[in-house]
Design a protein around this motif. Structure first.
Motif, PDB file in Angstrom:
ATOM      1  N   HIS A   6      -7.188  -0.957  -1.990  1.00  0.00           N
ATOM      2  CA  HIS A   6      -7.623  -1.099  -0.610  1.00  0.00           C
ATOM      3  C   HIS A   6      -6.935  -0.516   0.331  1.00  0.00           C
ATOM      4  O   HIS A   6      -5.661  -0.085   0.135  1.00  0.00           O
ATOM      5  CB  HIS A   6      -7.600  -2.576  -0.329  1.00  0.00           C
ATOM      6  N   PRO A   7      -7.895   0.308   1.333  1.00  0.00           N
ATOM      7  CA  PRO A   7      -7.010   1.306   2.225  1.00  0.00           C
ATOM      8  C   PRO A   7      -5.984   0.863   2.964  1.00  0.00           C
ATOM      9  O   PRO A   7      -4.966   1.567   3.120  1.00  0.00           O
ATOM     10  CB  PRO A   7      -8.357   1.470   2.990  1.00  0.00           C
ATOM     11  N   LEU A   8      -6.054  -0.523   3.165  1.00  0.00           N
ATOM     12  CA  LEU A   8      -4.931  -0.985   3.927  1.00  0.00           C
ATOM     13  C   LEU A   8      -3.691  -0.961   3.042  1.00  0.00           C
ATOM     14  O   LEU A   8      -2.480  -0.918   3.618  1.00  0.00           O
ATOM     15  CB  LEU A   8      -5.256  -2.488   4.520  1.00  0.00           C
ATOM     16  N   GLY A  10      -3.142   0.696   0.536  1.00  0.00           N
ATOM     17  CA  GLY A  10      -2.789   2.176   0.093  1.00  0.00           C
ATOM     18  C   GLY A  10      -1.853   2.721   1.451  1.00  0.00           C
ATOM     19  O   GLY A  10      -0.710   3.223   1.170  1.00  0.00           O
ATOM     20  N   ALA A  11      -2.205   2.161   2.876  1.00  0.00           N
ATOM     21  CA  ALA A  11      -1.486   2.590   3.671  1.00  0.00           C
ATOM     22  C   ALA A  11      -0.203   2.134   3.953  1.00  0.00           C
ATOM     23  O   ALA A  11       0.869   2.778   4.081  1.00  0.00           O
ATOM     24  CB  ALA A  11      -2.232   2.369   5.213  1.00  0.00           C
ATOM     25  N   LEU A  12      -0.143   0.896   3.589  1.00  0.00           N
ATOM     26  CA  LEU A  12       1.043   0.272   3.279  1.00  0.00           C
ATOM     27  C   LEU A  12       2.084   0.563   2.456  1.00  0.00           C
ATOM     28  O   LEU A  12       3.132   0.958   2.612  1.00  0.00           O
ATOM     29  CB  LEU A  12       0.801  -1.321   3.040  1.00  0.00           C
ATOM     30  N   VAL A  14       2.127   3.622   1.099  1.00  0.00           N
ATOM     31  CA  VAL A  14       2.373   5.063   1.632  1.00  0.00           C
ATOM     32  C   VAL A  14       3.425   5.025   2.736  1.00  0.00           C
ATOM     33  O   VAL A  14       4.646   5.689   2.708  1.00  0.00           O
ATOM     34  CB  VAL A  14       1.255   6.092   2.057  1.00  0.00           C
ATOM     35  N   GLY A  15       3.268   4.176   3.571  1.00  0.00           N
ATOM     36  CA  GLY A  15       4.080   3.943   4.751  1.00  0.00           C
ATOM     37  C   GLY A  15       5.642   3.422   4.168  1.00  0.00           C
ATOM     38  O   GLY A  15       6.679   4.080   4.826  1.00  0.00           O
ATOM     39  N   LEU A  73       0.563   6.031  -4.974  1.00  0.00           N
ATOM     40  CA  LEU A  73       0.662   6.081  -3.448  1.00  0.00           C
ATOM     41  C   LEU A  73       2.451   5.946  -2.949  1.00  0.00           C
ATOM     42  O   LEU A  73       2.530   6.419  -1.977  1.00  0.00           O
ATOM     43  CB  LEU A  73      -0.312   5.122  -2.796  1.00  0.00           C
ATOM     44  N   GLY A  78       4.273   8.821  -0.828  1.00  0.00           N
ATOM     45  CA  GLY A  78       4.975   7.827  -0.207  1.00  0.00           C
ATOM     46  C   GLY A  78       6.703   8.460  -0.188  1.00  0.00           C
ATOM     47  O   GLY A  78       6.954   9.413   0.844  1.00  0.00           O
TER      48      GLY A  78
END
Length: 133
Positions: A6-8, A10-12, A14-15, A73, A78
């Protein structure tokens, strides 16, 4: 957990990985600079070489493990992305060049690229050999 993420999430991933990688880069590069203050950016050079080796190892593992996307990711994009720094290496090269240190600037630029690419290749080949791929 392979496949799409899920994009969220994934962003978490990577962050979190990027934050840890950037903090590690600061710690390593700053520690090296404190011990070798000769003006050559050894800290950045070393983190780029080590990070490239690490991303090569991770890439080899992830490819042979059928590409586990959450791990890719978190660790490759990340952590390794935050740990390595092309932009800092570029600015350090330009700074050396503008300061009249032309040979050091060219050596830094060329050796950073060559060593980083070689390290990534070594990591991929090594992981492939160790995992029988």
């Amino acid at each position: 957990m392979s496949g799409t993420v899920h994009p969220l999430l994934g962003a978490l991933l990577v962050g979190v990985g990027g934050g840890l990688g950037a903090a590690a880069r600061f710690w390593v590069a700053d520690g090296i600079k404190a011990r070798r203050p000769n003006g050559f950016p050894w800290g950045t050079w070393i983190v780029n070489a080590v990070g490239s080796l690490l991303i090569g190892l991770l890439t080899g593992w992830l490819v042979l493990a059928d590409g586990n996307e959450p791990w890719r990711l978190l660790l490759a994009v990340g952590l390794c992305g935050g740990f390595t720094t092309f932009s800092t290496a570029t600015v350090e090269t330009v700074t050396m060049f503008r300061g009249g240190r032309h040979v050091a600037a060219v050596l830094h630029s060329v050796s950073t690229l060559a060593v980083s690419v070689l390290a990534a290749v070594v990591g991929i080949v090594l992981t492939s050999a160790l995992m029988g791929g």
